[in-house]
Design a protein around this motif. Structure first.
Motif, PDB file in Angstrom:
ATOM      1  N   LEU A  52      13.836 -10.010  -7.138  1.00  0.00           N
ATOM      2  CA  LEU A  52      12.488  -9.922  -6.564  1.00  0.00           C
ATOM      3  C   LEU A  52      12.533  -9.320  -5.153  1.00  0.00           C
ATOM      4  CD1 LEU A  52      11.278 -13.536  -7.617  1.00  0.00           C
ATOM      5  CD2 LEU A  52      10.727 -11.380  -8.774  1.00  0.00           C
ATOM      6  N   PRO A  53      13.045  -8.079  -5.037  1.00  0.00           N
ATOM      7  CA  PRO A  53      13.268  -7.503  -3.703  1.00  0.00           C
ATOM      8  C   PRO A  53      11.987  -7.264  -2.906  1.00  0.00           C
ATOM      9  CG  PRO A  53      13.637  -5.854  -5.418  1.00  0.00           C
ATOM     10  CD  PRO A  53      13.504  -7.173  -6.109  1.00  0.00           C
ATOM     11  N   SER A  54      10.827  -7.156  -3.566  1.00  0.00           N
ATOM     12  CA  SER A  54       9.594  -6.900  -2.821  1.00  0.00           C
ATOM     13  C   SER A  54       8.906  -8.194  -2.361  1.00  0.00           C
ATOM     14  CB  SER A  54       8.611  -6.080  -3.668  1.00  0.00           C
ATOM     15  OG  SER A  54       9.196  -4.837  -3.999  1.00  0.00           O
ATOM     16  N   TRP A  55       9.531  -9.310  -2.674  1.00  0.00           N
ATOM     17  CA  TRP A  55       9.000 -10.605  -2.217  1.00  0.00           C
ATOM     18  C   TRP A  55       9.742 -11.019  -0.940  1.00  0.00           C
ATOM     19  CZ3 TRP A  55       5.300 -13.686  -4.993  1.00  0.00           C
ATOM     20  CH2 TRP A  55       4.874 -13.104  -6.189  1.00  0.00           C
ATOM     21  N   GLN A  56       8.973 -11.375   0.089  1.00  0.00           N
ATOM     22  CA  GLN A  56       9.583 -11.898   1.313  1.00  0.00           C
ATOM     23  C   GLN A  56      10.324 -13.199   1.014  1.00  0.00           C
ATOM     24  OE1 GLN A  56       9.538 -10.025   3.853  1.00  0.00           O
ATOM     25  NE2 GLN A  56       7.501  -9.268   4.400  1.00  0.00           N
ATOM     26  N   GLU A  57      11.265 -13.541   1.886  1.00  0.00           N
ATOM     27  CA  GLU A  57      12.028 -14.783   1.671  1.00  0.00           C
ATOM     28  C   GLU A  57      11.209 -15.982   2.147  1.00  0.00           C
ATOM     29  OE1 GLU A  57      14.779 -14.832  -0.044  1.00  0.00           O
ATOM     30  OE2 GLU A  57      14.810 -12.648  -0.196  1.00  0.00           O
ATOM     31  N   THR A  58      10.129 -16.270   1.455  1.00  0.00           N
ATOM     32  CA  THR A  58       9.235 -17.369   1.857  1.00  0.00           C
ATOM     33  C   THR A  58       9.317 -18.515   0.847  1.00  0.00           C
ATOM     34  OG1 THR A  58       7.441 -16.399   0.597  1.00  0.00           O
ATOM     35  CG2 THR A  58       7.620 -15.726   2.917  1.00  0.00           C
ATOM     36  N   GLU A  59       8.565 -19.562   1.125  1.00  0.00           N
ATOM     37  CA  GLU A  59       8.495 -20.708   0.200  1.00  0.00           C
ATOM     38  C   GLU A  59       7.989 -20.274  -1.181  1.00  0.00           C
ATOM     39  OE1 GLU A  59       9.658 -23.811   0.684  1.00  0.00           O
ATOM     40  OE2 GLU A  59      10.422 -22.891   2.534  1.00  0.00           O
ATOM     41  N   THR A  60       7.106 -19.263  -1.185  1.00  0.00           N
ATOM     42  CA  THR A  60       6.545 -18.778  -2.449  1.00  0.00           C
ATOM     43  C   THR A  60       7.651 -18.273  -3.366  1.00  0.00           C
ATOM     44  OG1 THR A  60       4.508 -18.153  -1.338  1.00  0.00           O
ATOM     45  CG2 THR A  60       4.950 -17.097  -3.449  1.00  0.00           C
ATOM     46  N   LYS A  61       8.480 -17.402  -2.824  1.00  0.00           N
ATOM     47  CA  LYS A  61       9.570 -16.850  -3.628  1.00  0.00           C
ATOM     48  C   LYS A  61      10.525 -17.956  -4.067  1.00  0.00           C
ATOM     49  CE  LYS A  61      13.220 -13.346  -3.418  1.00  0.00           C
ATOM     50  NZ  LYS A  61      13.672 -12.143  -2.688  1.00  0.00           N
ATOM     51  N   LYS A  62      10.828 -18.879  -3.159  1.00  0.00           N
ATOM     52  CA  LYS A  62      11.726 -19.990  -3.504  1.00  0.00           C
ATOM     53  C   LYS A  62      11.151 -20.808  -4.653  1.00  0.00           C
ATOM     54  CE  LYS A  62      13.713 -20.753   0.996  1.00  0.00           C
ATOM     55  NZ  LYS A  62      13.401 -21.493   2.240  1.00  0.00           N
ATOM     56  N   ALA A  63       9.812 -21.025  -4.612  1.00  0.00           N
ATOM     57  CA  ALA A  63       9.174 -21.840  -5.657  1.00  0.00           C
ATOM     58  C   ALA A  63       9.283 -21.154  -7.018  1.00  0.00           C
ATOM     59  CB  ALA A  63       7.717 -22.094  -5.291  1.00  0.00           C
ATOM     60  N   ILE A  64       9.094 -19.830  -7.031  1.00  0.00           N
ATOM     61  CA  ILE A  64       9.183 -19.089  -8.297  1.00  0.00           C
ATOM     62  C   ILE A  64      10.596 -19.165  -8.867  1.00  0.00           C
ATOM     63  CG2 ILE A  64       9.082 -16.790  -9.342  1.00  0.00           C
ATOM     64  CD1 ILE A  64       6.851 -16.097  -7.290  1.00  0.00           C
ATOM     65  N   VAL A  65      11.576 -18.851  -8.023  1.00  0.00           N
ATOM     66  CA  VAL A  65      12.966 -18.819  -8.486  1.00  0.00           C
ATOM     67  C   VAL A  65      13.422 -20.215  -8.914  1.00  0.00           C
ATOM     68  CG1 VAL A  65      15.352 -18.392  -7.763  1.00  0.00           C
ATOM     69  CG2 VAL A  65      13.534 -16.780  -7.117  1.00  0.00           C
ATOM     70  N   SER A  66      13.027 -21.213  -8.159  1.00  0.00           N
ATOM     71  CA  SER A  66      13.418 -22.573  -8.487  1.00  0.00           C
ATOM     72  C   SER A  66      12.824 -22.994  -9.836  1.00  0.00           C
ATOM     73  CB  SER A  66      12.970 -23.484  -7.343  1.00  0.00           C
ATOM     74  OG  SER A  66      12.793 -24.783  -7.787  1.00  0.00           O
ATOM     75  N   PHE A  67      11.555 -22.632 -10.081  1.00  0.00           N
ATOM     76  CA  PHE A  67      10.933 -22.950 -11.377  1.00  0.00           C
ATOM     77  C   PHE A  67      11.691 -22.291 -12.525  1.00  0.00           C
ATOM     78  CE2 PHE A  67       8.136 -21.440 -14.796  1.00  0.00           C
ATOM     79  CZ  PHE A  67       7.708 -22.653 -15.307  1.00  0.00           C
ATOM     80  N   VAL A  68      11.970 -21.005 -12.359  1.00  0.00           N
ATOM     81  CA  VAL A  68      12.629 -20.267 -13.452  1.00  0.00           C
ATOM     82  C   VAL A  68      14.023 -20.836 -13.718  1.00  0.00           C
ATOM     83  CG1 VAL A  68      13.547 -18.008 -14.145  1.00  0.00           C
ATOM     84  CG2 VAL A  68      11.255 -18.182 -13.159  1.00  0.00           C
ATOM     85  N   GLU A  69      14.756 -21.145 -12.652  1.00  0.00           N
ATOM     86  CA  GLU A  69      16.101 -21.717 -12.859  1.00  0.00           C
ATOM     87  C   GLU A  69      16.017 -23.078 -13.543  1.00  0.00           C
ATOM     88  OE1 GLU A  69      18.004 -21.464  -9.017  1.00  0.00           O
ATOM     89  OE2 GLU A  69      18.417 -19.312  -9.275  1.00  0.00           O
ATOM     90  N   ASN A  70      15.023 -23.848 -13.145  1.00  0.00           N
ATOM     91  CA  ASN A  70      14.810 -25.180 -13.724  1.00  0.00           C
ATOM     92  C   ASN A  70      14.589 -25.161 -15.228  1.00  0.00           C
ATOM     93  OD1 ASN A  70      14.895 -27.687 -12.604  1.00  0.00           O
ATOM     94  ND2 ASN A  70      13.058 -27.373 -11.381  1.00  0.00           N
ATOM     95  N   VAL A  71      13.704 -24.263 -15.667  1.00  0.00           N
ATOM     96  CA  VAL A  71      13.332 -24.285 -17.090  1.00  0.00           C
ATOM     97  C   VAL A  71      14.326 -23.525 -17.970  1.00  0.00           C
ATOM     98  CG1 VAL A  71      10.869 -24.616 -16.611  1.00  0.00           C
ATOM     99  CG2 VAL A  71      11.762 -22.288 -16.931  1.00  0.00           C
TER     100      VAL A  71
END
Lengths: 322, 322
Positions: free
Chosen positions: B20-39
């Motif tokens: 996700l290179p066009s996403w800043q390193e913010t809480e938003t990006k962390k939330a997306i990646v964390s969700f995907v890794e979780n499921v």
């Protein structure tokens, strides 16, 4: 990575073993295999990109039996009996009264309209989850009056192999049935390997509401779509949005689906299952009250469609009992 | 075997490069990646079988821009101008008369009903193939009044990456849009990697007929389905038949889709794109005439939904010009 190994395994197996062991070594089987090899061999004049490898299958009489009546009608009759105490008016009201008296033929005299009336009366008002639960419970316990098998064990083994063979060759397989879309979705994934988003069928309308803070989808007593005859190409258009290159059916209700499929450009395959096997299944065509096949037999061969004779082309009909 | 290598390659790439290179390193990006890794991590309490990894995306304002008006409305206006010589009555009849005079705002005063009237007048009567050809030709030549870009280059680069990231993790990605299903299907596969059977949208009815021996699907001047607000969970039910675990939108028209998605059991993700970037795109929410976002901003955070601020969470909006 979970997906990779089964796919790879299927590819290896299909290279070494016969992918269609329940099909006799007849012209029918040769035609199927030759079509699939043609459209999947890179460089072949008939090569089709995997994205366009769409295959559609009717369900009743094509993937499972449909005699003496559509299996979903048995479900509806059982639901009517179950719900009767809450509907005292059904004792006087047709077609419900005939169902409650066990007079199935009389209940079905009203044809499609009567069946639709019963489907709506028994399906509507339920949430999607409730509906799925009642169908699941019924499929687990109900038995066919003649074979005494669960209905989901009256699927055709050769067609299961054909579905798997097409998928191993990167086809997407869809059901396109006159039966109820949500009824089919309860078992299509487990039994046929076809996920809910690849099921097209007849439907009643649905609504969305929040009940006591909990969102639900509710089935409404209003017809949405009848996925039969001219409705099949329309259902394919609305749900799939792309013309199939392979279509299988067994009755004149499938005629337009095969016509639509096989009149596209390039290599196309139209298949009709002809019920010719009174011993292992049933034998019927032009005069049948379900699955009538007349125009398809007349015009199919000239249109290049392949007519499968259940008796001659299949060495087994149902899967072995588990 | 063709499918195996891209899948395997995508897995390897996602392990070594930022998906996700066009996403800043913010809480938003962390939330997306964390969700995907979780499921997707086997053994995780939130693990979801690939078959149930359904992700739904609104289109207008979520995958591409929607200002100053929905892009499909520009198409409809251009078609009205093109067809006007055959419809002299449009000179006097609203909303057509306003379109022909170039008074866009006045033409849209009638809201959804006016837009629908124009959509039916310009879409109906065409065969599916003819309709696709007119849209394809328009998309290839039309330019946005402000950016002068083709509309298909006004898609959001971060959302393209999100779609690809989810698919690399064995999600199935769907569009669920208030826009026309057949309009979307013309470009969704090329631009978003979403095939026609994974597009859900508003529709008019269609018919099947044989014209001079050639079967065609014809668009009819009758409303079939409006895929907006409560219609979105209903459209998901009818087309997908399974509740998503991830849903993305940007307006209150997406509220019910996110509500339906995130009220299911297990891990769920609701995402709203908040248009906060007047410089690179547009800034609008509660008072906007298109893509109004009010209830979602009020209730979203308490419902656990992630609000994406275009200005702060994205380091680029559109793809580089080709």
């Amino acid at each position: 990575m979970k997906l990779l190994f089964p796919l790879a395994l299927a590819s290896v197996l299909s290279a070494v073993a016969d992918p269609l062991p329940s099909w006799q070594e007849t012209e029918t089987k040769k035609a199927i295999v030759s079509f699939v090899e043609n459209v999947t061999t890179p460089g072949s004049a008939d090569y089709v990109d995997p994205a366009a490898r769409i295959a559609t299958f009717d369900n009743d009489g094509c993937l499972w039996s449909e005699q003496p009546i559509y299996f979903q009608a048995f479900y509806i009759f059982d639901r009517i009996k179950e719900l009767a105490p809450r509907h005292p008016e059904w004792k006087e009201e047709e077609p419900f009264a005939s169902v409650l008296k066990g007079e199935v033929e009389k209940a079905l005299e009203g044809g499609e309209e009567a069946l639709l009336k019963m489907a709506m009366a028994t399906h509507a008002g339920l949430t999607d989850e409730e509906f799925r639960a009642t169908v699941g419970k019924w499929l687990a316990t109900a038995r066919h009056p003649k074979t005494k098998r669960p209905y989901t064990e009256m699927v055709f083994q050769p067609m299961l192999e054909l579905l798997a063979y097409l998928r191993a060759n990167e086809f997407k397989t869809f059901i396109v049935s006159g039966g109820g879309i949500d009824f089919l979705r309860v078992f299509a994934e487990d039994v046929y390997g076809i996920p809910p988003q690849q099921v097209v069928g007849s439907s009643i309308k649905a609504g969305y509401e929040v009940r006591d803070g909990k969102p639900v989808i509710v089935k409404l007593p209003e017809l949405d779509f009848i996925d039969d005859k001219e409705g099949k190409p329309v259902g394919i258009h609305q749900h799939i949005g792309r013309r199939p290159i392979f279509a299988a059916g067994n009755s004149d209700g499938d005629f337009q689906m095969l016509e639509w499929t096989t009149s596209g450009e390039g290599a196309r395959f139209g298949l009709l299952v002809h019920h010719t096997d009174a011993e292992r299944e049933w034998a019927y065509d032009r005069e049948s009250h379900v699955g009538r096949l007349d125009r398809g037999l007349k015009e199919g061969p000239d249109r290049g469609w392949t007519i499968v004779s259940m008796k001659d082309d299949w060495n087994r009909v149902y899967p072995a009992a588990p």
